[in-house]
Design a protein around this motif. Structure first.
Motif, PDB file in Angstrom:
ATOM      1  N   UNK A 122       0.807  -1.226   0.000  1.00 29.33           N
ATOM      2  CA  UNK A 122       0.000   0.000   0.000  1.00 29.33           C
ATOM      3  C   UNK A 122       0.840   1.276   0.000  1.00 29.33           C
ATOM      4  N   UNK A 123       2.142   1.162   0.308  1.00 34.46           N
ATOM      5  CA  UNK A 123       3.002   2.343   0.311  1.00 34.46           C
ATOM      6  C   UNK A 123       3.500   2.699  -1.086  1.00 34.46           C
ATOM      7  N   UNK A 124       3.121   1.892  -2.101  1.00 38.31           N
ATOM      8  CA  UNK A 124       3.553   2.144  -3.464  1.00 38.31           C
ATOM      9  C   UNK A 124       2.457   2.886  -4.223  1.00 38.31           C
ATOM     10  N   UNK A 125       2.830   3.918  -4.957  1.00 35.36           N
ATOM     11  CA  UNK A 125       1.856   4.692  -5.717  1.00 35.36           C
ATOM     12  C   UNK A 125       1.278   3.879  -6.870  1.00 35.36           C
ATOM     13  N   UNK A 126       0.025   4.180  -7.193  1.00 36.20           N
ATOM     14  CA  UNK A 126      -0.604   3.646  -8.397  1.00 36.20           C
ATOM     15  C   UNK A 126      -0.705   4.772  -9.407  1.00 36.20           C
ATOM     16  N   UNK A 127      -0.346   4.482 -10.647  1.00 33.76           N
ATOM     17  CA  UNK A 127      -0.267   5.515 -11.667  1.00 33.76           C
ATOM     18  C   UNK A 127      -1.421   5.406 -12.654  1.00 33.76           C
ATOM     19  N   UNK A 128      -1.923   6.558 -13.038  1.00 31.20           N
ATOM     20  CA  UNK A 128      -3.037   6.632 -13.978  1.00 31.20           C
ATOM     21  C   UNK A 128      -2.582   6.170 -15.361  1.00 31.20           C
ATOM     22  N   UNK A 129      -3.415   5.361 -15.997  1.00 30.38           N
ATOM     23  CA  UNK A 129      -3.130   4.844 -17.330  1.00 30.38           C
ATOM     24  C   UNK A 129      -4.036   5.520 -18.350  1.00 30.38           C
ATOM     25  N   UNK A 130      -3.681   5.389 -19.617  1.00 35.37           N
ATOM     26  CA  UNK A 130      -4.528   5.936 -20.668  1.00 35.37           C
ATOM     27  C   UNK A 130      -3.721   6.601 -21.756  1.00 35.37           C
ATOM     28  N   UNK A 131      -4.423   7.191 -22.711  1.00 31.18           N
ATOM     29  CA  UNK A 131      -3.796   7.880 -23.826  1.00 31.18           C
ATOM     30  C   UNK A 131      -4.235   9.342 -23.832  1.00 31.18           C
ATOM     31  N   UNK A 132      -3.332  10.207 -24.260  1.00 23.84           N
ATOM     32  CA  UNK A 132      -3.628  11.647 -24.325  1.00 23.84           C
ATOM     33  C   UNK A 132      -2.789  12.268 -25.423  1.00 23.84           C
ATOM     34  N   UNK A 133      -3.089  13.529 -25.724  1.00 25.44           N
ATOM     35  CA  UNK A 133      -2.354  14.235 -26.765  1.00 25.44           C
ATOM     36  C   UNK A 133      -0.957  14.640 -26.329  1.00 25.44           C
ATOM     37  N   UNK A 134      -0.736  14.741 -25.013  1.00 25.67           N
ATOM     38  CA  UNK A 134       0.584  15.090 -24.501  1.00 25.67           C
ATOM     39  C   UNK A 134       1.092  13.986 -23.595  1.00 25.67           C
ATOM     40  N   UNK A 135       2.397  13.972 -23.378  1.00 21.36           N
ATOM     41  CA  UNK A 135       3.019  12.918 -22.585  1.00 21.36           C
ATOM     42  C   UNK A 135       2.520  12.935 -21.145  1.00 21.36           C
ATOM     43  N   UNK A 136       2.261  14.138 -20.607  1.00 25.68           N
ATOM     44  CA  UNK A 136       1.827  14.255 -19.214  1.00 25.68           C
ATOM     45  C   UNK A 136       0.336  14.319 -19.023  1.00 25.68           C
ATOM     46  N   UNK A 137      -0.444  14.348 -20.094  1.00 26.98           N
ATOM     47  CA  UNK A 137      -1.892  14.354 -19.973  1.00 26.98           C
ATOM     48  C   UNK A 137      -2.535  15.716 -20.013  1.00 26.98           C
ATOM     49  N   UNK A 138      -1.750  16.795 -19.799  1.00 30.60           N
ATOM     50  CA  UNK A 138      -2.240  18.170 -19.906  1.00 30.60           C
ATOM     51  C   UNK A 138      -3.476  18.404 -19.023  1.00 30.60           C
ATOM     52  N   UNK A 139      -3.316  18.212 -17.717  1.00 31.39           N
ATOM     53  CA  UNK A 139      -4.411  18.391 -16.763  1.00 31.39           C
ATOM     54  C   UNK A 139      -4.564  19.863 -16.396  1.00 31.39           C
ATOM     55  N   UNK A 140      -5.766  20.260 -16.006  1.00 32.30           N
ATOM     56  CA  UNK A 140      -6.025  21.630 -15.584  1.00 32.30           C
ATOM     57  C   UNK A 140      -5.417  21.881 -14.205  1.00 32.30           C
ATOM     58  N   UNK A 141      -5.380  23.166 -13.816  1.00 30.32           N
ATOM     59  CA  UNK A 141      -4.791  23.534 -12.525  1.00 30.32           C
ATOM     60  C   UNK A 141      -5.501  22.843 -11.369  1.00 30.32           C
TER      61      UNK A 141
END
Length: 459
Positions: A106-125
């Protein structure tokens, strides 16, 4: 009549006696200073350094041109490294225990998966900020890789099989030269991975100097394994492409327990195992990074970034700082201790790959994609507002200058790189105001920050 004794002529000259005294004193001080430098960093211990050079460069490459000199000769905050063999055994045991532990902890992070137009996903503030609290909102974290990282399968396999300590660097746009680490212990290359990420422009430069061939699937230059990245599929900015291995090292090397990021402008002068043990393990911290030599406030770094045109979009810098002020960034004050500063020198970063360090790296990377790759601007914002809090060893600049030598970047010609081949990435600077202090000083959102940082009389 009594016997008369006369003073030898040699001692009758006051000038000669004074000169001899001055010479002996100078020699003593020179010897003392020389020994002090060694004591500043090293404790007497059995140590078997590598005796032969790791790699011999052709004279045309100019590996160590344009070193930046320093006036600091001693450490005000000395670091004493333990015995090499003891450190080697301790880190080997620690890495074995880390490898055998369950990755589903449980001390290990889980990372969001998926596809997007940018490498980082381009999330809002607000979307990015919603992931800062990982104590009450334990969800999958956006952490890059919404597009493929374009490297070869053999490199990917080697990165996944790096278990223990990894040293990472990158050269994009042929901006630096490959520098071999110095002061390595005799067993270090068997226990530490060295990976250098390059793009096609840098590859052309290395081919020009006959250091490697584009046709070679796997290449090493001295200690460094060279990883070729098809950066045209990532970001337009080479600096932003370099941020990927700099801050997502825990994702590129999922089985490494410790990492050291080294800007390509630096040459390591101390064994990586000693650095990890002395600056991270012994201090019981998640990350170790040097304090900035001049600034302690984020706003100071933002103004310097604008004034010296370290980033082309000054309007974007203003929006970034306004956003951070609105969301709670405060100027540095003693209330932030044990953090001694808000501005690091991020050319050298040492990390333990645990939940806090990995969370910080993911959150910071998201900010860099949203605004710009100037990581010193987002450092305190992420560090101060993330939960759980990260333990950081922000060591003195004098220590940084003892463990690494800094060199100037490659000189650029109008046609592109320093070799006269390839291309360069430039943007025309967008100046928001002729008075750079007013760019930030007129911001209503940051008035409280400025009042606390400067005092009312300066604003």
């Amino acid at each position: 009549m009594g016997k008369v004794t006369s003073t030898p002529l040699f001692f009758q000259s006051k000038l000669l006696c004074f000169s001899l005294l001055y010479l002996s004193t100078s020699l003593f001080l020179a010897l003392y200073t020389s020994l002090s430098k060694t004591k500043c960093l090293f404790r007497s211990s059995p140590f078997e350094p590598l005796q032969t050079p790791l790699f011999t460069y052709p004279s045309s490459y100019g590996e160590h041109k344009y070193a930046i000199s320093t006036v600091r000769s001693t450490c005000s905050s000395p670091v004493f490294f333990s015995d090499y063999w003891k450190v080697l055994k301790e880190i080997q045991d620690s890495c074995k225990a880390y490898s055998s532990s369950s990755l589903l902890s449980p001390s290990v992070l889980s990372y969001m998966q998926g596809k997007a137009n940018s490498f980082g996903g381009n999330f809002s503030t607000l979307e990015r900020f919603s992931y800062f609290d990982h104590e009450t909102n334990v969800t999958e974290i956006p952490c890059g890789f919404f597009k493929d990282f374009p490297i070869s399968d053999s490199d990917r396999f080697a990165m996944e099989n790096c278990k223990g300590v990894v040293v990472v660097s990158a050269i994009f746009n042929d901006h630096d030269k490959i520098r071999q680490p110095n002061g390595l212990g005799s067993k270090t290359l068997d226990n530490v991975c060295f990976f250098m990420f390059i793009d096609d422009i840098t590859l052309k430069g290395l081919e020009y100097h006959k250091l490697l061939s584009e046709k070679s699937p796997e290449t090493k230059i001295g200690a460094w394994r060279i990883v070729k990245v098809l950066s045209k599929d990532l970001y337009e900015s080479p600096a932003m492409n370099g941020v990927i291995p700099k801050y997502l090292v825990h994702r590129l090397f999922p089985n490494a327990k410790y990492s050291i990021w080294v800007d390509a402008k630096l040459q390591l002068m101390v064994d990586p195992l000693l650095l990890i043990h002395g600056l991270v393990v012994s201090e019981n911290v998640d990350m170790a990074i040097s304090k900035h030599p001049f600034y302690i406030h984020t706003m100071e770094e933002a103004m310097a970034t604008s004034r010296w045109r370290k980033w082309w979009d000054v309007d974007g810098l203003k929006r970034q700082i306004e956003t951070y002020c609105e969301l709670g960034l405060q100027p540095w004050s003693p209330s932030k201790l044990p953090y001694p500063s808000d501005v690091p020198d991020s050319a050298l970063i040492l990390r333990k790959h645990d939940l806090k360090s990995n969370l910080f790296s993911c959150l910071l990377f998201n900010e860099l994609e949203a605004f710009n790759p100037r990581d010193q601007l987002a450092f305190a914002y992420v560090r101060d507002l993330m939960r759980p809090k990260m333990k950081v060893n922000m060591f003195e600049v004098e220590v940084f200058e003892q463990i690494a030598v800094e060199y100037r970047h490659n000189l650029k010609h109008e046609s592109g790189t320093g070799t006269g081949i390839g291309g360069s990435w430039t943007k025309r600077t967008k100046m928001a105001s002729p008075d750079l202090d007013l760019v930030f000083g007129n911001s209503c959102r940051c008035q409280k920050y400025l009042l606390e940082m400067w005092g009312e009389s300066h604003v």
